[in-house]
Design a protein around this motif. Structure first.
Motif, mmCIF file in Angstrom:
data_model
loop_
_atom_site.group_PDB
_atom_site.id
_atom_site.type_symbol
_atom_site.label_atom_id
_atom_site.label_comp_id
_atom_site.label_asym_id
_atom_site.label_seq_id
_atom_site.Cartn_x
_atom_site.Cartn_y
_atom_site.Cartn_z
ATOM 1 N N GLY A 19 -1.069 -6.246 3.531
ATOM 2 C CA GLY A 19 -0.791 -4.848 3.847
ATOM 3 C C GLY A 19 -1.488 -3.853 2.941
ATOM 4 O O GLY A 19 -1.087 -2.693 2.878
ATOM 5 N N CYS A 20 -2.533 -4.293 2.228
ATOM 6 C CA CYS A 20 -3.280 -3.340 1.396
ATOM 7 C C CYS A 20 -3.982 -2.333 2.309
ATOM 8 O O CYS A 20 -4.342 -1.224 1.889
ATOM 9 N N LEU A 21 -4.189 -2.767 3.530
ATOM 10 C CA LEU A 21 -4.877 -1.958 4.531
ATOM 11 C C LEU A 21 -4.094 -2.171 5.820
ATOM 12 O O LEU A 21 -3.618 -3.270 6.071
ATOM 13 N N SER A 22 -3.997 -1.117 6.640
ATOM 14 C CA SER A 22 -3.329 -1.333 7.927
ATOM 15 C C SER A 22 -4.384 -1.421 9.023
ATOM 16 O O SER A 22 -5.487 -0.876 8.882
ATOM 17 N N GLU A 41 -1.091 9.105 2.345
ATOM 18 C CA GLU A 41 -0.278 8.653 1.203
ATOM 19 C C GLU A 41 0.719 9.760 0.841
ATOM 20 O O GLU A 41 0.335 10.934 0.879
ATOM 21 N N PRO A 42 1.946 9.418 0.459
ATOM 22 C CA PRO A 42 2.896 10.478 0.056
ATOM 23 C C PRO A 42 2.333 11.270 -1.127
ATOM 24 O O PRO A 42 1.804 10.682 -2.077
ATOM 25 N N THR A 43 2.423 12.589 -1.055
ATOM 26 C CA THR A 43 1.863 13.388 -2.140
ATOM 27 C C THR A 43 2.836 13.456 -3.318
ATOM 28 O O THR A 43 2.458 13.440 -4.474
ATOM 29 N N ARG A 44 4.111 13.504 -2.975
ATOM 30 C CA ARG A 44 5.093 13.638 -4.051
ATOM 31 C C ARG A 44 5.960 12.391 -4.090
ATOM 32 O O ARG A 44 6.503 11.972 -3.062
ATOM 33 N N PHE A 45 6.040 11.797 -5.248
ATOM 34 C CA PHE A 45 6.810 10.579 -5.351
ATOM 35 C C PHE A 45 8.103 10.807 -6.113
ATOM 36 O O PHE A 45 8.089 11.415 -7.183
ATOM 37 N N PRO A 46 9.239 10.315 -5.602
ATOM 38 C CA PRO A 46 10.509 10.505 -6.318
ATOM 39 C C PRO A 46 10.483 9.769 -7.663
ATOM 40 O O PRO A 46 9.737 8.801 -7.832
ATOM 41 N N ALA A 47 11.299 10.216 -8.574
ATOM 42 C CA ALA A 47 11.291 9.619 -9.920
ATOM 43 C C ALA A 47 11.816 8.190 -9.901
ATOM 44 O O ALA A 47 12.662 7.823 -9.082
ATOM 45 N N PHE A 48 11.289 7.427 -10.815
ATOM 46 C CA PHE A 48 11.707 6.035 -11.034
ATOM 47 C C PHE A 48 13.021 6.068 -11.815
ATOM 48 O O PHE A 48 13.138 6.839 -12.772
ATOM 49 N N ARG A 93 0.856 -1.197 0.000
ATOM 50 C CA ARG A 93 0.000 0.000 0.000
ATOM 51 C C ARG A 93 0.888 1.242 0.000
ATOM 52 O O ARG A 93 2.077 1.175 0.356
ATOM 53 N N LEU A 94 0.249 2.361 -0.358
ATOM 54 C CA LEU A 94 0.975 3.636 -0.324
ATOM 55 C C LEU A 94 0.612 4.433 0.923
ATOM 56 O O LEU A 94 1.459 5.096 1.513
ATOM 57 N N ASP A 133 -2.436 -3.674 -8.726
ATOM 58 C CA ASP A 133 -3.028 -2.443 -8.211
ATOM 59 C C ASP A 133 -1.940 -1.484 -7.716
ATOM 60 O O ASP A 133 -1.970 -0.287 -8.010
ATOM 61 N N LEU A 134 -0.970 -2.039 -7.010
ATOM 62 C CA LEU A 134 0.108 -1.191 -6.488
ATOM 63 C C LEU A 134 0.892 -0.567 -7.644
ATOM 64 O O LEU A 134 1.226 0.629 -7.623
ATOM 65 N N GLN A 135 1.139 -1.382 -8.658
ATOM 66 C CA GLN A 135 1.878 -0.890 -9.820
ATOM 67 C C GLN A 135 1.113 0.277 -10.468
ATOM 68 O O GLN A 135 1.690 1.315 -10.793
ATOM 69 N N GLN A 136 -0.192 0.076 -10.607
ATOM 70 C CA GLN A 136 -0.997 1.144 -11.245
ATOM 71 C C GLN A 136 -1.005 2.404 -10.383
ATOM 72 O O GLN A 136 -0.931 3.519 -10.882
#
Ligand code: FAD
Length: 502
Positions: A286-289, A181-188, A14-15, A70-73
Motif C-alpha cells: 500500500g505504499c502506492l494505490s 495526503e492529509p495536511t494537518r496531522f493530529p498530535a501523537f 502510505r499517507l 519510511d512511514l515512521q519518518q
C-alpha cells in the motif's frame, strides 16, 4: 475534552490516498484530539511453516521494514509518529485502547481468511472485553482500482473468465480520484505511561496492563515496541520499500525513462529494471494505490502519449482487481487443493522434488535461473512465475499450494489474492478457461531468453556455453562439455521431468 483515536496500519503503508486514514482524520478534531498510528508485527506472520521455511522470508521482512521506516519518518515530519509493536493485533490494540482510553480504531478492511480472522477477534475483544469503556472499529476496504460498488454486477455474478470481467468493467469505467495526503496531522499521544512503555518494554505499566486483559490475553507478553534499525542490512533487495520510494519509481517509469511507452513490448522481459513497472511491491504493502497509478497514467496519456502500452498497464491492474474479486466470491476455496475445480487432482507430495525446485536445481536452466533470482532478490518476472509455477504443478504434479506457500515466503510483492489466484489459475484449478494448459519451459526459455543472457546471469556454471546449448545442457555430450571446459552439476545431466519437455 480531547479524545484519543488509533489508526491501525496494515497493507496501506502510505499517507496519500489512504481513504481509511482520511476517514479517521475527518472524524476527529485535529486541534484537540490525539491520534496514535500503530503497526503490529504479528508473530504468526513470521512463524516457520511445516514445509521448512518461514511464512515471511528475509527479503519480504526487509521490504516491510523499509516501508515502516519510511512511514515512521513521514509521520514524524508531520509532528506525529508510528508505534511499531510486536504482537497480535487483536491483543495489542485492545491493550493500547485501554491505556489511552481510545474511543475508536480506524484502519483498512481486508477480506482474506487470516486477515478477517484477526478483524473478527479484534471486534470481539473490543465489544466484549473492554466494558464499560467502548471503542468502535471502523474498517474501510481500499485495495482495488475499481470499487466493489462500481462493478456492473454483484460479486455473486462476477464472471468466471477474466475477459468477460474486463469487457464489462471497461464499458462502465469508474475510478475514484486519489486523495491528497492529509495536511494537518493530529498530535501523537504523549501520556507519561505511554512514554514509559515505549522506553521499557518490560515496565510495570505493561505488566499491569496484562491484568486488565482477559485470561487468554494475559498469557501474551504485553506490548513490545519494535525499533526498525536505521540502516538496511546488505541484502541484495532490488527495490527499497516505502511510500517515498514508490513515488520515485512512478516518476522513474513514467517521466524519466518513459518506460511506460513500450510496456506492452517489454513486459515479458527477464533481466533489468525497466522491462516492467515494478510497482507490485509498492502496491501490495500500500505504499502506492492503484488509483494513484491510474491517475498518473491519465496525466501521461493527456500530456505525452496514449498507446497500447499505456492501455496495457491498466489491463494488468485489472487482473489484480479480478483476483481480488474472485477471492471475494469464492473465499477459502482458493486455498484448497482442488481450488475452484470440481474434479479432485491427485497432487504429489514429494519433498525431495519440491526442495530441488525451491533451490533452483531441477536441471532445467530456465526454471532454475528464475528460482535462483527469486531466492537471491525476492522478485521474479511475471514470465518466470508462470513458467516455474506450471513446471511445479503441471509437469512435476507437486501440490501447487506448496509452490504458492514458497512464493508467499519469498516474494517482496506477495499478495494473498494475486499469489493464490495466479497459482490456482496456472495449476488448472482456478479461473483459466483453457483446459489443461502446460508451459513448455524449454521452449519458453528459448523464446524469451533467446541469447541465454538471463540463464547465464543466474547460473554462472553455464556461462561458457553458446546460446543455442544453454537451454538444454543435458544434450551435451562429453566431448562438447570438454570443449567448453564445463563440469556440470549432476542435475543438468539428468533434469527432473525432461522426457515430457523434449
Ligand atoms: P507489471 O507487468 O508492470 O504490471 C503492473 C501491475 O499489474 C503489477 O504491479 C500488478 O499489480 C498487476 N499485475 C500484473 N500482472 C498481474 C497478474 N497476473 N495478476 C495480478 N496482478 C497483476 N503479483 C503480485 O502482485 N503479488 C503476488 O503475490 C503475485 N504472485 C504471482 C504468482 C504467480 C504464480 C504468477 C504467475 C503471478 C503472480 N503475480 C503476483 C502477478 C505478476 O507476476 C506480478 O504482479 C508482476 O510480475 C509484478 O511485476 P510488475 O509490477 O513489474 O508488473
Amino acid at each position: 475534552m480531547s479524545r484519543c483515536f488509533l489508526y491501525w496500519f496494515r497493507n496501506d503503508l502510505r499517507l496519500a490516498d489512504n481513504r481509511a486514514l482520511t476517514a479517521c482524520i475527518a472524524a476527529l478534531d485535529a486541534a484537540h484530539d490525539f491520534l496514535l498510528p500503530v503497526y503490529c508485527m504479528d508473530p504468526r506472520q513470521f512463524a516457520m511453516l511445516d514445509l521448512g521455511f518461514p511464512k515471511t522470508g528475509v527479503h519480504r521482512r526487509q521490504f516491510l521494514e523499509d516501508c515502516l521506516r519510511d512511514l515512521q519518518q513521514r509521520l514524524q515530519s508531520k509532528g506525529s509518529d508510528l508505534l511499531i509493536v510486536e504482537g497480535k493485533p487483536e491483543v495489542v490494540l485492545p491493550i493500547l485502547v485501554t491505556m489511552l482510553n481510545a474511543v475508536a480504531i480506524y484502519g483498512s478492511k481486508q477480506m482474506t481468511r487470516e486477515e478477517v480472522t484477526v478483524e473478527q477477534a479484534l471486534e470481539n475483544t473490543l465489544q466484549n472485553g473492554l466494558a464499560p469503556h467502548s471503542c468502535d472499529l471502523h474498517l474501510t476496504a481500499q485495495m482495488p482500482l475499481i470499487e466493489k460498488d462500481h462493478l456492473p454486477f454483484s460479486i455473486e455474478n462476477l464472471p468466471d473468465v477474466f475477459t468477460q470481467f474486463r469487457k464489462r468493467v471497461e464499458k462502465n469505467w469508474q475510478v475514484l480520484q486519489p486523495q491528497q495526503e492529509p495536511t494537518r496531522f493530529p498530535a501523537f499521544p504523549q501520556s507519561l505511561s505511554f512514554q514509559a512503555l515505549m522506553s521499557t518494554p518490560e515496565s510495570s505499566e505493561s505488566q499491569a496492563l496484562e491484568s486488565h486483559t482477559s485470561e487468554s490475553q494475559a498469557l501474551e507478553p504485553g506490548i513490545k515496541p519494535v525499533e526498525i534499525p536505521d540502516s538496511r542490512p546488505a541484502l541484495p533487495l532490488t527495490y527499497p520499500g516505502g511510500e517515498s520510494e514508490a513515488h520515485k519509481r512512478l516518476q522513474h517509469y513514467f517521466w524519466e525513462t518513459h518506460g511506460i511507452q513500450t510496456y506492452k513490448e517489454t513486459r515479458n522481459g527477464l533481466l533489468g529494471d525497466d522491462y516492467s513497472s515494478k510497482f507490485s511491491p509498492y502496491l501490495v504493502l500500500g505504499c502506492l494505490s492503484a488509483r494513484q497509478i491510474d491517475a498518473e497514467l491519465c496525466t501521461y496519456e493527456a500530456r505525452v502519449l496514449k498507446n497500447e502500452s499505456t492501455y496495457w498497464l491498466r489491463f494488468e491492474l485489472l487482473w489484480r482487481d479480478y483476483f481480488y474479486f474472485v477471492f471475494m466470491k469464492y473465499g477459502n476455496r482458493l486455498f484448497q487443493a482442488n481450488g475452484l475445480s470440481k474434479t479432485p487432482v491427485p497432487w504429489k507430495k514429494d519433498q525431495a522434488v519440491f526442495q530441488a525446485w525451491c533451490r533452483g536445481e531441477t536441471g532445467i536452466p530456465f526454471v532454475d535461473a528464475n528460482m535462483k533470482a527469486l531466492n537471491a532478490t525476492g522478485f521474479m518476472s511475471n514470465r518466470g512465475r508462470q513458467n516455474v509455477a506450471s513446471f511445479l504443478s503441471k509437469t512435476l504434479k507437486i501440490d501447487w499450494r506448496w509452490g504458492a506457500a514458497y512464493f508467499e515466503s519469498l516474494l517482496i510483492d506477495y499478495e494473498v489474492c494475486s499469489n493464490w489466484g495466479n497459482w490456482a489459475y496456472i495449476a488448472g484449478v482456478g479461473n483459466d478457461p483453457r483446459e489443461n494448459r502446460v508451459f513448455n519451459v524449454v521452449g519458453q526459455g528459448k523464446r524469451y531468453d533467446s541469447n541465454g543472457a538471463f540463464i547465464q546471469h543466474w547460473l554462472p556454471e553455464l556461462a561458457g556455453l553458446p546460446a543455442h546449448l544453454v537451454h538444454t545442457p543435458w544434450k551435451l555430450n562429453p566431448l562438447e562439455a570438454g570443449l567448453f571446459n564445463l563440469s556440470l552439476p549432476a542435475h543438468y545431466k539428468s533434469p527432473l521431468a525432461v522426457q515430457s519437455l523434449q
